[in-house]
Design an enzyme around this catalytic site. Structure first.
Site, PDB file in Angstrom:
ATOM      1  N   HIS A 159       0.577  -1.259   0.092  1.00  0.00           N
ATOM      2  CA  HIS A 159       0.285  -0.129  -0.047  1.00  0.00           C
ATOM      3  C   HIS A 159       1.086   1.083   0.164  1.00  0.00           C
ATOM      4  CE1 HIS A 159      -3.615  -2.263   1.654  1.00  0.00           C
ATOM      5  NE2 HIS A 159      -3.688  -2.533   0.627  1.00  0.00           N
ATOM      6  N   TYR A 167      -9.244   4.969   6.218  1.00  0.00           N
ATOM      7  CA  TYR A 167      -9.606   5.775   7.168  1.00  0.00           C
ATOM      8  C   TYR A 167     -11.189   6.905   7.044  1.00  0.00           C
ATOM      9  CZ  TYR A 167      -5.693   3.028   8.988  1.00  0.00           C
ATOM     10  OH  TYR A 167      -5.228   2.389   9.639  1.00  0.00           O
ATOM     11  N   PRO A 176      -6.644   0.377  18.619  1.00  0.00           N
ATOM     12  CA  PRO A 176      -6.232  -0.319  17.229  1.00  0.00           C
ATOM     13  C   PRO A 176      -6.362   0.583  15.868  1.00  0.00           C
ATOM     14  CG  PRO A 176      -8.747  -1.227  17.629  1.00  0.00           C
ATOM     15  CD  PRO A 176      -7.960   0.189  18.845  1.00  0.00           C
ATOM     16  N   LYS A 223      -1.159  -0.512  14.873  1.00  0.00           N
ATOM     17  CA  LYS A 223       0.301  -0.289  15.533  1.00  0.00           C
ATOM     18  C   LYS A 223       1.061  -1.663  15.812  1.00  0.00           C
ATOM     19  CE  LYS A 223       2.482   3.466  13.690  1.00  0.00           C
ATOM     20  NZ  LYS A 223       2.503   2.762  12.133  1.00  0.00           N
ATOM     21  N   TYR A 243       2.841   6.617  10.301  1.00  0.00           N
ATOM     22  CA  TYR A 243       2.054   5.327   9.825  1.00  0.00           C
ATOM     23  C   TYR A 243       3.168   3.719   9.491  1.00  0.00           C
ATOM     24  CZ  TYR A 243      -2.204   2.575   7.648  1.00  0.00           C
ATOM     25  OH  TYR A 243      -2.683   1.896   7.624  1.00  0.00           O
TER      26      TYR A 243
HETATM   27  C1  PHB Z   1      -7.132  -4.591   9.557  1.00  0.00           C
HETATM   28  O1  PHB Z   1      -7.257  -4.880   8.771  1.00  0.00           O
HETATM   29  O2  PHB Z   1      -7.409  -5.127  10.894  1.00  0.00           O
HETATM   30  C2  PHB Z   1      -6.379  -2.763  10.584  1.00  0.00           C
HETATM   31  C3  PHB Z   1      -5.521  -2.777   8.972  1.00  0.00           C
HETATM   32  C4  PHB Z   1      -5.417  -1.392  10.263  1.00  0.00           C
HETATM   33  C5  PHB Z   1      -6.458  -0.339  11.367  1.00  0.00           C
HETATM   34  C6  PHB Z   1      -6.206  -0.895  12.159  1.00  0.00           C
HETATM   35  C7  PHB Z   1      -7.153  -2.939  11.551  1.00  0.00           C
HETATM   36  O3  PHB Z   1      -5.298   0.882  11.443  1.00  0.00           O
END
Ligand code: PHB
Length: 399
Positions: A77, A209, A301, A305, A393
């Protein structure tokens, strides 16, 4: 009771998740023996779904350790889609910091490590019970013992030089540090995530997001056919409180924008409420005990991280153990805690920041709502601000 034949190893590792297995793997590469004990059966861990984003250096660490399936089966990504106020703002990591992240679920990291340990003749005891760690003191003359009942019901004792507690956020190793010698910092959050796995094709190649009308929405993925999505919920919600209609309409409203984005829908295979918490126990070393990963810290979450931080701990710890156990450099292990905690606290800040940036804060004043929107606007429109996000990130370089 039958007599217990003591076994010996150099490092006793309590917890066979990614942190414990990666440590055991790296120690083996350096010629240091370890024994890993894990209360869960391997098959149970294989069915546990956890976040799926690897930082650049987590990928590098896997590949350097000979585990390169991520390069074939993972998805690179080069950015994320940040959505708020009905518009999409791409944060282009490749352009901003020359780095990417990889979508590669934790289950796959675990499988790669468990397979490698098995292939290399690593000593991993799955499905043990009644684990008891003793002899952890600050006196270097004391030798710790990890006692447990193996999957066949036999009581065992492993004598070692160092015990690593990598037994996760519900583990007990961290309680071995006397109260007077440890500090625990917590933060609770007034929201949680309602997470689903849906049988549906991927809508976008990268993660979304979003700060939607009802709060946070995240669109992630597990495979080409199974998608992972989350919506903000109340921590007291139960899975029954959310009908399929409510889930899909909250998700769709969360990502809706002037580009007409609509998520592909499909049958919901799994639903879970994920609580949020920030936690750190310091120091991460006390005498012959060291803590790694979730055993020492939990992050909310947002930003995925947890696994990355556990792997970063292990990178520092493996090096410190090598120098201590092979080079007689006792100071190397002393430095572990301070070195690991520096990254832990930066990560705590980032996870907290990304969480508060994107969630609806229950009871927030009109001022706080507008301030949050202004922060998102700054982030999306300022190259300096986006670069900060991209840097955190994709992960700070580990050197
Ligand atoms: C996930 O794929 O479960 C996931 C991805 C990004 C995040 C949190 C969880 O920030």
């Amino acid at each position: 009771m039958n007599a217990v034949t003591p076994e010996t190893t150099r490092v006793g590792i309590v917890g066979g998740g990614p942190a414990g297995l990666m440590l055991s793997h790296l120690l083996a590469l350096a010629g240091i023996d370890s024994v890993v004990v894990e209360v869960r059966e391997r098959a149970v861990i294989e069915r546990t779904h956890r976040a799926g984003i690897l930082e650049r250096d987590s990928v590098r660490m896997l590949v350097d350790a000979g585990l390169d399936r991520v390069l074939r089966d993972g998805h690179e990504h080069r950015g994320i889609d940040l959505r708020f106020g009905g518009a999409s703002h791409r944060v282009d990591f490749a352009d901003l910091v020359g780095a990417s992240t990889w979508l590669y679920p934790q289950t796959d990291v675990f499988l790669d490590l468990a397979d490698a340990r098995e292939r290399d003749g690593g000593d991993v005891r799955w499905g043990v019970t009644d684990v008891e760690v003793s002899g952890v003191t600050r006196d270097p003359a004391d030798r710790p013992v990890v006692a447990f009942t193996d999957a066949e019901g036999r009581r065992r004792e492993v004598h070692c030089e160092v015990v690593v507690g990598s037994d996760g956020s519900r583990g007990t190793c961290r309680d071995l540090v006397p109260e007077a010698s440890r500090r625990r910092s917590f933060r609770e959050y007034p929201f949680a995530w309602f997470g689903i796995l849906a049988q549906a094709p991927r809508t976008l190649d990268e993660l979304v997001y979003a700060r939607g009308p009802e709060g946070f929405v995240l669109v992630s993925s597990r495979t080409d056919e199974v998608q992972r999505m989350y919506v903000q919920c109340d921590p007291a919600d139960r899975v029954e409180d959310w009908s399929d209609d409510r889930i899909w309409s909250t998700l769709q409203a969360g990502v809706a924008g002037d580009d007409g984005l609509a998520l592909a829908e499909g049958p919901i295979l799994e639903r879970t409420v994920l609580p949020f918490r920030s936690f750190v126990q310091e120091p991460m070393r006390w005498g012959a005990l060291v803590l790694a990963g979730d055993a020492a810290h939990t992050v909310p979450p947002t930003g995925a991280k947890g696994l990355n931080l556990a792997l970063a701990d292990v990178r520092v710890l493996a090096e410190a153990l090598e120098r201590t156990l092979l080079g007689d450099d006792a100071d190397a292990l002393d430095a572990y805690s301070a070195r690991a905690l520096e990254r832990v606290w930066r990560t705590q800040h980032f996870s907290y920041w990304m969480t508060t940036l994107l969630h609806r804060l229950p009871g927030a004043s009109a001022f706080d709502e507008r301030r949050q929107l202004a922060e998102l606007e700054t982030l999306a429109s300022s190259r300096a601000a986006s670069t900060h996000l991209a840097e955190c990130y994709t992960g700070w370089p580990t050197g």
